[in-house]
Design a protein around this motif. Structure first.
Motif, PDB file in Angstrom:
ATOM      1  N   ARG A 224       0.823  -1.212   0.000  1.00  0.00           N
ATOM      2  CA  ARG A 224       0.000   0.000   0.000  1.00  0.00           C
ATOM      3  C   ARG A 224       0.860   1.266   0.000  1.00  0.00           C
ATOM      4  O   ARG A 224       0.413   2.314  -0.480  1.00  0.00           O
ATOM      5  CB  ARG A 224      -0.944  -0.020   1.203  1.00  0.00           C
ATOM      6  N   LEU A 228       0.303   4.511  -2.566  1.00  0.00           N
ATOM      7  CA  LEU A 228       0.313   5.939  -2.252  1.00  0.00           C
ATOM      8  C   LEU A 228       1.361   6.667  -3.083  1.00  0.00           C
ATOM      9  O   LEU A 228       1.118   7.789  -3.562  1.00  0.00           O
ATOM     10  CB  LEU A 228       0.592   6.135  -0.760  1.00  0.00           C
ATOM     11  N   CYS A 278       6.345   7.775   1.236  1.00  0.00           N
ATOM     12  CA  CYS A 278       4.978   7.324   1.515  1.00  0.00           C
ATOM     13  C   CYS A 278       5.004   6.084   2.397  1.00  0.00           C
ATOM     14  O   CYS A 278       5.856   5.208   2.246  1.00  0.00           O
ATOM     15  CB  CYS A 278       4.250   7.003   0.214  1.00  0.00           C
ATOM     16  N   ALA A 280       2.148   3.510   5.100  1.00  0.00           N
ATOM     17  CA  ALA A 280       0.807   3.227   5.610  1.00  0.00           C
ATOM     18  C   ALA A 280       0.960   2.405   6.873  1.00  0.00           C
ATOM     19  O   ALA A 280       1.863   1.580   6.981  1.00  0.00           O
ATOM     20  CB  ALA A 280      -0.027   2.480   4.569  1.00  0.00           C
ATOM     21  N   PRO A 308      -1.936   8.128   5.045  1.00  0.00           N
ATOM     22  CA  PRO A 308      -3.352   8.348   5.339  1.00  0.00           C
ATOM     23  C   PRO A 308      -3.505   9.024   6.696  1.00  0.00           C
ATOM     24  O   PRO A 308      -2.726   8.761   7.623  1.00  0.00           O
ATOM     25  CB  PRO A 308      -3.941   6.929   5.352  1.00  0.00           C
ATOM     26  N   ARG A 310      -5.436   8.584   9.134  1.00  0.00           N
ATOM     27  CA  ARG A 310      -5.617   7.689  10.284  1.00  0.00           C
ATOM     28  C   ARG A 310      -4.316   7.057  10.735  1.00  0.00           C
ATOM     29  O   ARG A 310      -4.242   6.466  11.817  1.00  0.00           O
ATOM     30  CB  ARG A 310      -6.627   6.595   9.934  1.00  0.00           C
ATOM     31  N   ASP A 311      -3.259   7.170   9.921  1.00  0.00           N
ATOM     32  CA  ASP A 311      -1.964   6.604  10.272  1.00  0.00           C
ATOM     33  C   ASP A 311      -0.980   7.656  10.776  1.00  0.00           C
ATOM     34  O   ASP A 311       0.211   7.377  10.908  1.00  0.00           O
ATOM     35  CB  ASP A 311      -1.358   5.873   9.067  1.00  0.00           C
ATOM     36  N   ASP A 331      -1.482  14.560   4.687  1.00  0.00           N
ATOM     37  CA  ASP A 331      -2.561  13.576   4.597  1.00  0.00           C
ATOM     38  C   ASP A 331      -2.778  13.141   3.162  1.00  0.00           C
ATOM     39  O   ASP A 331      -2.781  13.979   2.248  1.00  0.00           O
ATOM     40  CB  ASP A 331      -3.902  14.163   5.079  1.00  0.00           C
ATOM     41  N   THR A 333      -5.610  10.606   0.970  1.00  0.00           N
ATOM     42  CA  THR A 333      -6.818   9.797   1.025  1.00  0.00           C
ATOM     43  C   THR A 333      -6.579   8.542   0.203  1.00  0.00           C
ATOM     44  O   THR A 333      -6.473   8.601  -1.014  1.00  0.00           O
ATOM     45  CB  THR A 333      -8.027  10.548   0.459  1.00  0.00           C
ATOM     46  N   PRO A 334      -6.425   7.397   0.869  1.00  0.00           N
ATOM     47  CA  PRO A 334      -6.056   6.180   0.138  1.00  0.00           C
ATOM     48  C   PRO A 334      -7.200   5.675  -0.740  1.00  0.00           C
ATOM     49  O   PRO A 334      -8.368   6.005  -0.523  1.00  0.00           O
ATOM     50  CB  PRO A 334      -5.730   5.185   1.251  1.00  0.00           C
TER      51      PRO A 334
END
Length: 337
Positions: A224, A228, A278, A280, A308, A310-311, A331, A333-334
Motif C-alpha cells: 500500500r 500511495l 509514503c 501506511a 493516510p 488515520r496513520d 494527509d 486519502t487512500p
C-alpha cells in the motif's frame, strides 16, 4: 539450547547493565523494550538492540524521548552498527547527538557512520520492451536498478536480464507476474506464451481487485505504500510538489509482504528539491529511512512524509520532532477502504 522469552529478556537486561558500566555511564535498572533492553538514569538513556535496524533505532529514540532523557547511547550487537550510526546522525535528543556503540563481547566502542549506498544505475532498455510496457497501460517504474511495470504500485511485470552464465542470452526480457515467485510460476505454467499475452492476463486478474474503492481482497492489501507513491507521482500537487518521479530508498523492499516505505523525488512549484516518502500503518523505521533517503538524493530537499490521516500516529510525529532537519506530514486519502 534455545532460551525462552523471559530468559532472553533477562540476559539482555544484564548485558546492557554491564555495557553501560563499561562505557562509564550512570547505573540504573534496565527494563524490557520489545526485543531490546533499555535503561535511563540521570537523564541519560541507553538502549541495547541486537539487530541493527531503522525500526530498532526508532524505538530507542521514541522510548528515550518519552523518558524525558536528554542523552541517548545506542548499543548495537551486530554488523549493522555503522548503518545505525548513519541513521542516528539525523536526530538529536535534548539538543545532543545520538551516540552509537558497537558491541564486542563484554565491551563496546564508538562506531563511525557507514557511507550512503551508491545508487544502482538503470539498465539500457530496448525501446520495444518499453513500448510493450507502456502499451499495456502500466506505470513504468525505474527503481533500485530495475525496470518494472506497476498497477497502483503493485508490480505486474519486470524487465529481467537472463545471464549468459546460466544459459541465457545476456539480454533483458519482459516477464509478467505479481512479484518474482508469480513470474516464475507464469513462466513454468506457460513457457511458450508470448510475454505480452502473459502480461495481459496478469493485468486482467489484478485490475479486477486493485482499483480505488474495490472490496477488500488480498491483491488490494499488498504494498500500500507504493500505491500511495503512485498517487503522488500522478498528482504531485497532493503533497505540494510540481513534479515527482519514483526514487530509490537507501534500503530495499524484500518482498510483496514486506512493509517498506516508498519514495519519490522531484521539485516544488518554486523549483526547489523535494523528497516524498509514503507509508501506511505505523512503522518505526519510517522517519529514519525517510531522512536517509533525503540525504541520498539532496540533503537540502524539503522532506514530506505522506500517509493516510488515520496513520498519523503519535510515534511518527514524536520521531519527526527529533530530526535535526525538519520534515512535514501530509494527509493522503487512500484508494482502499
Amino acid at each position: 539450547m534455545t532460551l525462552g522469552p523471559e530468559q532472553r529478556a533477562r540476559l539482555l537486561r544484564t548485558k546492557l547493565a554491564a555495557l553501560v558500566r563499561d562505557a562509564g555511564g550512570p547505573g540504573g535498572e534496565p527494563v524490557d523494550l520489545g526485543a531490546s533492553a533499555a535503561v535511563v538514569a540521570q537523564g541519560c538513556a541507553s538502549v541495547l538492540i541486537e539487530r541493527g535496524s531503522a525500526s530498532g533505532l526508532g524505538g530507542a529514540l521514541l522510548w528515550s524521548s518519552r523518558q524525558h532523557a536528554d542523552e541517548l547511547t545506542v548499543f548495537v550487537d551486530d554488523a549493522a552498527a555503522a548503518d545505525v550510526a548513519r541513521w542516528a546522525g539525523y536526530f538529536e535528543l535534548g539538543g545532543r547527538p545520538v551516540v552509537v556503540r558497537q558491541v564486542q563481547g563484554a565491551t563496546s566502542h564508538p562506531v563511525e557512520p557507514a557511507p550512503l549506498p551508491t545508487p544502482v544505475p538503470a539498465p539500457q532498455v530496448p525501446s520495444e520492451l518499453l513500448e510493450q510496457l507502456r502499451g499495456a497501460g502500466v506505470d513504468v517504474v525505474v527503481e533500485q536498478g530495475s525496470v518494472r511495470g506497476e498497477v497502483l504500485g503493485l508490480e505486474v511485470a519486470r524487465l529481467v536480464r537472463w545471464p549468459a552464465e546460466v544459459g541465457g542470452d545476456g539480454a533483458l526480457h519482459l516477464e509478467a507476474g505479481v512479484g518474482r515467485f508469480d513470474r516464475d510460476a507464469v513462466a513454468a505454467a506457460r513457457p511458450d506464451e508470448a510475454p505480452v499475452d502473459s502480461l495481459a492476463r496478469t493485468l486482467e486478474q489484478v485490475r479486477a481487485h486493485r482499483y480505488p474503492g474495490a472490496p477488500v481482497h488480498a491483491v488490494q492489501l499488498l504494498v500500500r505504500e507504493r500505491w500511495l507513491r503512485s498517487m503522488v507521482v500522478a498528482e504531485p500537487a497532493l503533497v505540494g510538489a510540481a513534479s515527482l518521479r519514483a526514487a530509490d530508498m537507501t534500503t530495499e523492499q524484500m518482498g510483496l509482504k514486506d512493509v517498506h516505505p516508498a519514495a519519490a523525488a522531484g521539485t516544488d512549484p518554486d523549483g526547489g528539491p523535494v523528497v516524498v516518502v509514503c507509508s501506511a500503518g505505523v512503522d518505526l523505521a519510517l522517519v529514519p529511512l525517510a531522512a536517509d533517503t533525503r540525504a541520498l538524493h539532496d540533503p537540502a530537499a524539503r522532506l514530506v512524509l505522506a500517509l493516510p490521516a488515520r496513520d498519523h500516529h503519535a510515534a511518527t510525529v514524536s520521531l519527526m520532532g527529533l530530526l535535526r532537519s525538519p520534515a512535514e506530514l501530509v494527509d493522503l486519502t487512500p484508494g482502499w477502504g
